[in-house]
Design an enzyme around this catalytic site. Sequence first.
Site, PDB file in Angstrom:
ATOM      1  N   THR A  51     -37.331  27.013 -14.588  1.00 17.14           N
ATOM      2  CA  THR A  51     -36.995  27.820 -15.762  1.00 17.14           C
ATOM      3  C   THR A  51     -37.030  26.999 -17.056  1.00 17.14           C
ATOM      4  O   THR A  51     -36.707  25.821 -17.059  1.00 17.14           O
ATOM      5  CB  THR A  51     -35.583  28.451 -15.624  1.00 17.14           C
ATOM      6  OG1 THR A  51     -35.485  29.123 -14.411  1.00 17.14           O
ATOM      7  CG2 THR A  51     -35.294  29.417 -16.750  1.00 17.14           C
ATOM      8  N   ARG A  73     -39.258  38.681  -4.859  1.00 16.45           N
ATOM      9  CA  ARG A  73     -37.875  38.232  -5.100  1.00 16.45           C
ATOM     10  C   ARG A  73     -37.597  38.185  -6.613  1.00 16.45           C
ATOM     11  O   ARG A  73     -38.444  37.792  -7.406  1.00 16.45           O
ATOM     12  CB  ARG A  73     -37.673  36.855  -4.459  1.00 16.45           C
ATOM     13  CG  ARG A  73     -36.362  36.163  -4.834  1.00 16.45           C
ATOM     14  CD  ARG A  73     -36.548  35.199  -5.988  1.00 16.45           C
ATOM     15  NE  ARG A  73     -35.349  34.423  -6.259  1.00 16.45           N
ATOM     16  CZ  ARG A  73     -35.205  33.626  -7.298  1.00 16.45           C
ATOM     17  NH1 ARG A  73     -36.186  33.514  -8.172  1.00 16.45           N
ATOM     18  NH2 ARG A  73     -34.092  32.962  -7.485  1.00 16.45           N
ATOM     19  N   VAL A  74     -36.408  38.608  -7.023  1.00 15.36           N
ATOM     20  CA  VAL A  74     -36.022  38.594  -8.434  1.00 15.36           C
ATOM     21  C   VAL A  74     -34.898  37.587  -8.621  1.00 15.36           C
ATOM     22  O   VAL A  74     -33.892  37.632  -7.903  1.00 15.36           O
ATOM     23  CB  VAL A  74     -35.548  39.992  -8.893  1.00 15.36           C
ATOM     24  CG1 VAL A  74     -35.149  39.956 -10.361  1.00 15.36           C
ATOM     25  CG2 VAL A  74     -36.645  41.021  -8.665  1.00 15.36           C
ATOM     26  N   ASP A 109     -32.555  35.200 -11.710  1.00 16.23           N
ATOM     27  CA  ASP A 109     -31.609  35.499 -12.792  1.00 16.23           C
ATOM     28  C   ASP A 109     -32.278  35.714 -14.147  1.00 16.23           C
ATOM     29  O   ASP A 109     -31.702  36.370 -15.024  1.00 16.23           O
ATOM     30  CB  ASP A 109     -30.613  34.344 -12.936  1.00 16.23           C
ATOM     31  CG  ASP A 109     -31.332  33.019 -13.239  1.00 16.23           C
ATOM     32  OD1 ASP A 109     -32.085  32.554 -12.363  1.00 16.23           O
ATOM     33  OD2 ASP A 109     -31.161  32.479 -14.346  1.00 16.23           O
ATOM     34  N   THR A 159     -30.094  28.075 -16.065  1.00 16.08           N
ATOM     35  CA  THR A 159     -31.227  27.624 -15.264  1.00 16.08           C
ATOM     36  C   THR A 159     -30.686  27.126 -13.929  1.00 16.08           C
ATOM     37  O   THR A 159     -29.532  26.735 -13.836  1.00 16.08           O
ATOM     38  CB  THR A 159     -32.010  26.504 -15.978  1.00 16.08           C
ATOM     39  OG1 THR A 159     -32.978  25.970 -15.063  1.00 16.08           O
ATOM     40  CG2 THR A 159     -31.123  25.372 -16.425  1.00 16.08           C
ATOM     41  N   VAL A 207     -30.584  27.696  -9.471  1.00 15.40           N
ATOM     42  CA  VAL A 207     -30.778  28.606  -8.340  1.00 15.40           C
ATOM     43  C   VAL A 207     -30.347  30.017  -8.754  1.00 15.40           C
ATOM     44  O   VAL A 207     -29.158  30.298  -8.951  1.00 15.40           O
ATOM     45  CB  VAL A 207     -29.999  28.120  -7.112  1.00 15.40           C
ATOM     46  CG1 VAL A 207     -30.166  29.093  -5.952  1.00 15.40           C
ATOM     47  CG2 VAL A 207     -30.464  26.723  -6.712  1.00 15.40           C
ATOM     48  N   GLY A 208     -31.334  30.897  -8.878  1.00 19.71           N
ATOM     49  CA  GLY A 208     -31.088  32.202  -9.481  1.00 19.71           C
ATOM     50  C   GLY A 208     -30.103  33.070  -8.726  1.00 19.71           C
ATOM     51  O   GLY A 208     -29.389  33.874  -9.333  1.00 19.71           O
TER      52      GLY A 208
HETATM   53  N1  GLY Z   1     -33.565  30.362 -12.251  1.00 17.90           N
HETATM   54  C1  GLY Z   1     -34.813  30.874 -11.959  1.00 17.90           C
HETATM   55  C2  GLY Z   1     -34.874  31.680 -10.761  1.00 17.90           C
HETATM   56  O1  GLY Z   1     -34.028  31.537  -9.892  1.00 17.90           O
HETATM   57  O2  GLY Z   1     -35.762  32.478 -10.619  1.00 17.90           O
END
Ligand code: GLY
Length: 261
Positions: free
Chosen positions: A141, A169-170, A172, A191, A193-194
């Site tokens: 990110t 997958r989506v 944050d 930024t 782990v989403g």
């Molecule tokens: N922080 C970016 C994502 O997890 O997609």
Amino acid sequence: MATPAAVAHGGAGPGPDRKANVEAGVQRAAEILQAGGSAVEAAVEACVIFEDDPVFNAGTGGVLRNDGSVSLDASLQTSDGRLGFVIGIRDTPNPIRVAADLLDEEINGLAGDGGRVWADARGHPKAAVVGRPPKEESGDTVGVIARDSTGSIACATSTGGTSFRPAGRVGDVPLPGSGFWVEGNLAVAATGVGEAITRSLLSYRVYERIRSTGGSLDAAMRWGIDELIDDGVSVGLISMGAEGEGRGHSNTDMPWATWRG
Ligand code: GLY
């Protein structure tokens, strides 16, 4: 007249030295703001520099999903209450420009193929994004917060997603309150782990902590990561305060840089 300012990060997680690359984006934002440009323009153009730089996991350097595809997320929010985001858009080297084009539309966000169809209709360049292989050790990110001389704030974020995730997958980055929040004279962007960021609504809760305590940005960001994120999960934040001060804080490597005019 407000003091123009910018703060940016180049992703949480160890990886190549990205500090100078982040500074190049902040420098671009500073040039725009010093020339009287808007916060939106400064945030978007700095973000484009990051999307065009393959050292970052965004745009051109977006990491491959488990099926070998590249799909990109980006968002833009402003202190005057506007919002645009794209989720899982393909063949779009600069998704932040598509998000910016949504700011004044009736809709806020677009996902997948529909996003690309809309981008085609608006003339946004379409080109294959080669991306790069996922890695445990890579930053994820990019984010920019800019404030112009009217006091308006814009926050731009963009990503290829966390490594080792399936197509569809989506994370944050396109989710308001999770990857970003701007309100009044404050802004926060995340930024890392989403999934952890989204579950904790991290950006909104850190924003609310700053607003309600009136305390330092550093203290609020430290609180957010220490109290809301599990140990061992890589996460970082940047924020901008009422005086245009920009700060960054992370529980891992996270290059960040700031400028205030
Ligand atoms: N922080 C970016 C994502 O997890 O997609």
